[in-house]
Design an enzyme around this catalytic site. Structure first.
Site, PDB file in Angstrom:
ATOM      1  N   TYR A 186      44.318 -22.151   8.582  1.00  0.00           N
ATOM      2  CA  TYR A 186      43.072 -22.820   8.197  1.00  0.00           C
ATOM      3  C   TYR A 186      42.145 -22.944   9.418  1.00  0.00           C
ATOM      4  O   TYR A 186      40.938 -23.022   9.281  1.00  0.00           O
ATOM      5  CB  TYR A 186      43.349 -24.249   7.697  1.00  0.00           C
ATOM      6  N   GLY A 187      42.748 -23.015  10.573  1.00  0.00           N
ATOM      7  CA  GLY A 187      42.023 -23.350  11.803  1.00  0.00           C
ATOM      8  C   GLY A 187      40.879 -22.418  12.144  1.00  0.00           C
ATOM      9  O   GLY A 187      39.961 -22.785  12.866  1.00  0.00           O
ATOM     10  N   GLU A 209      54.208 -19.251  11.734  1.00  0.00           N
ATOM     11  CA  GLU A 209      54.384 -18.951  10.303  1.00  0.00           C
ATOM     12  C   GLU A 209      55.309 -17.737  10.101  1.00  0.00           C
ATOM     13  O   GLU A 209      55.937 -17.606   9.068  1.00  0.00           O
ATOM     14  CB  GLU A 209      53.024 -18.655   9.649  1.00  0.00           C
ATOM     15  N   CYS A 216      48.037 -30.270  16.116  1.00  0.00           N
ATOM     16  CA  CYS A 216      48.249 -29.393  14.959  1.00  0.00           C
ATOM     17  C   CYS A 216      49.702 -29.575  14.544  1.00  0.00           C
ATOM     18  O   CYS A 216      50.588 -29.588  15.406  1.00  0.00           O
ATOM     19  CB  CYS A 216      47.983 -27.940  15.345  1.00  0.00           C
ATOM     20  N   THR A 217      49.926 -29.721  13.244  1.00  0.00           N
ATOM     21  CA  THR A 217      51.290 -30.053  12.803  1.00  0.00           C
ATOM     22  C   THR A 217      52.275 -28.891  12.951  1.00  0.00           C
ATOM     23  O   THR A 217      53.479 -29.081  12.833  1.00  0.00           O
ATOM     24  CB  THR A 217      51.278 -30.541  11.341  1.00  0.00           C
ATOM     25  N   HIS A 218      51.752 -27.707  13.219  1.00  0.00           N
ATOM     26  CA  HIS A 218      52.660 -26.580  13.506  1.00  0.00           C
ATOM     27  C   HIS A 218      53.254 -26.690  14.923  1.00  0.00           C
ATOM     28  O   HIS A 218      54.319 -26.154  15.200  1.00  0.00           O
ATOM     29  CB  HIS A 218      51.901 -25.249  13.429  1.00  0.00           C
ATOM     30  N   ASP A 249      49.960 -28.885   3.647  1.00  0.00           N
ATOM     31  CA  ASP A 249      49.510 -28.298   4.904  1.00  0.00           C
ATOM     32  C   ASP A 249      49.105 -26.856   4.620  1.00  0.00           C
ATOM     33  O   ASP A 249      49.432 -26.312   3.554  1.00  0.00           O
ATOM     34  CB  ASP A 249      50.642 -28.334   5.954  1.00  0.00           C
ATOM     35  N   SER A 250      48.457 -26.221   5.590  1.00  0.00           N
ATOM     36  CA  SER A 250      48.109 -24.810   5.456  1.00  0.00           C
ATOM     37  C   SER A 250      49.370 -23.940   5.406  1.00  0.00           C
ATOM     38  O   SER A 250      49.284 -22.763   5.092  1.00  0.00           O
ATOM     39  CB  SER A 250      47.275 -24.377   6.656  1.00  0.00           C
ATOM     40  N   CYS A 284      47.932 -32.029   7.921  1.00  0.00           N
ATOM     41  CA  CYS A 284      47.233 -30.939   8.596  1.00  0.00           C
ATOM     42  C   CYS A 284      46.015 -31.541   9.295  1.00  0.00           C
ATOM     43  O   CYS A 284      45.152 -32.128   8.628  1.00  0.00           O
ATOM     44  CB  CYS A 284      46.813 -29.918   7.536  1.00  0.00           C
ATOM     45  N   ASN A 285      45.976 -31.407  10.619  1.00  0.00           N
ATOM     46  CA  ASN A 285      44.831 -31.956  11.364  1.00  0.00           C
ATOM     47  C   ASN A 285      43.531 -31.267  10.953  1.00  0.00           C
ATOM     48  O   ASN A 285      42.479 -31.908  10.847  1.00  0.00           O
ATOM     49  CB  ASN A 285      45.029 -31.744  12.867  1.00  0.00           C
TER      50      ASN A 285
END
Ligand code: DGL
Length: 263
Positions: free
Chosen positions: A42-43, A152, A184-186, A10-11, A73-74
């Site tokens: 990344y988005g 993050e 979004c995986t976050h 993932d990012s 990561c989408n």
């Protein structure tokens, strides 16, 4: 062969929400998780840059002899998975996309919200999914600008996050959504704040469990399940702070190894 790890990237730390689902369903699988936190988010990056970073992450996991790669990561999935599949033909990839389909099928109000990154929402893969599954449904798309850097930084439940989310959710609530899709995986780490801000009747869904189920199906189909009795290892690599990554793994059990790696 089957002892080889599942690679996940993932990012940043967001994909740990996917790792947890995979580990819950497949605890006997060795895993290697790569958090490219130094390059998050990344988005907000261009499709080419997202592709370049996805290639770099994939090559690291291939060097580590991963038997399957989960793009957790989408943003990376929607911008790079086709290229990855076409380029690295000797490994299988599993991607993640916003769970529009189940939300559309279950929505009573026929209005659903999708919260994702700019990179995901502007991708053609997302547009096609929304077009193919969204007939008769109003999809209110919102970019979660500013959220990933705060998550993050370990501030997923901070006042700043509450303010950003309140503004993002306002138009969705006005449109009477009954499903909110976390694209979004976050974002599963925003759950405590989302529950506080949203009325109870709004269902919040993400794709984590579905990705874990799909990983199991593919491993079984390909005969790649780990059948050895050796001790399992869950390796984690980050190119930023190990402290933050550990924070997101504090509810995980087993032989976890968190390492700093310049990459
Ligand atoms: N976790 C990622 C996703 O699922 C990307 C977040 C970001 O780096 O912008 O889209």
């Amino acid at each position: 062969m089957s002892e080889r790890p599942i690679g996940i990237f993932d990012s940043g730390i967001g994909g740990t929400s996917i790792w947890k689902e995979i580990n819950k369903l497949l605890p006997l699988e060795n895993t290697i998780y790569l958090a490219d936190s130094a390059n998050a988010p990344y988005g907000e990056k261009s499709p080419n840059e997202i592709l370049r970073l996805s290639v770099k992450n994939t090559e690291f996991l291939l060097q580590e002899k991963c038997k399957l790669i989960v793009v957790a990561c989408n943003t990376a999935t929607t911008n790079a998975i086709k290229f990855l599949r076409d380029t690295y033909t000797n490994v299988l990839f599993i991607g993640i996309e916003p769970a529009i389909k189940p939300a559309v099928l279950q929505s009573n109000s026929k209005n659903i919200g999708v919260l994702a990154t700019k990179g995901t929402l502007s991708s053609s893969l997302f547009h096609n999914t929304a077009k193919n599954h969204g007939e008769g449904i109003r999809i209110i798309e919102k970019v979660g600008k500013g959220l990933v850097p705060l998550i993050e930084a370990g501030r997923a439940t901070s006042e700043e996050v509450k303010i950003i989310l309140t503004n993002i959710l306002k138009p969705m609530l006005k449109e009477n959504i009954d499903y909110l899709v976390l694209g979004c995986t976050h974002y599963p780490y925003l759950m405590p704040v989302l529950k506080e801000l949203l009325p109870n009747h709004i269902n919040i869904i993400d794709s984590g469990e579905a990705v874990a189920r799909q990983t199991k199906v593919i491993l079984e189909k390909e005969g790649l399940m780990n059948v050895s009795n050796n001790k399992k290892t869950y390796q984690f690599y980050t190119n930023k702070e190990t402290k933050i990554l550990k924070l997101f793994l504090n509810d995980a059990e087993g032989n976890l190894k968190v390492n700093y790696l310049k990459f």
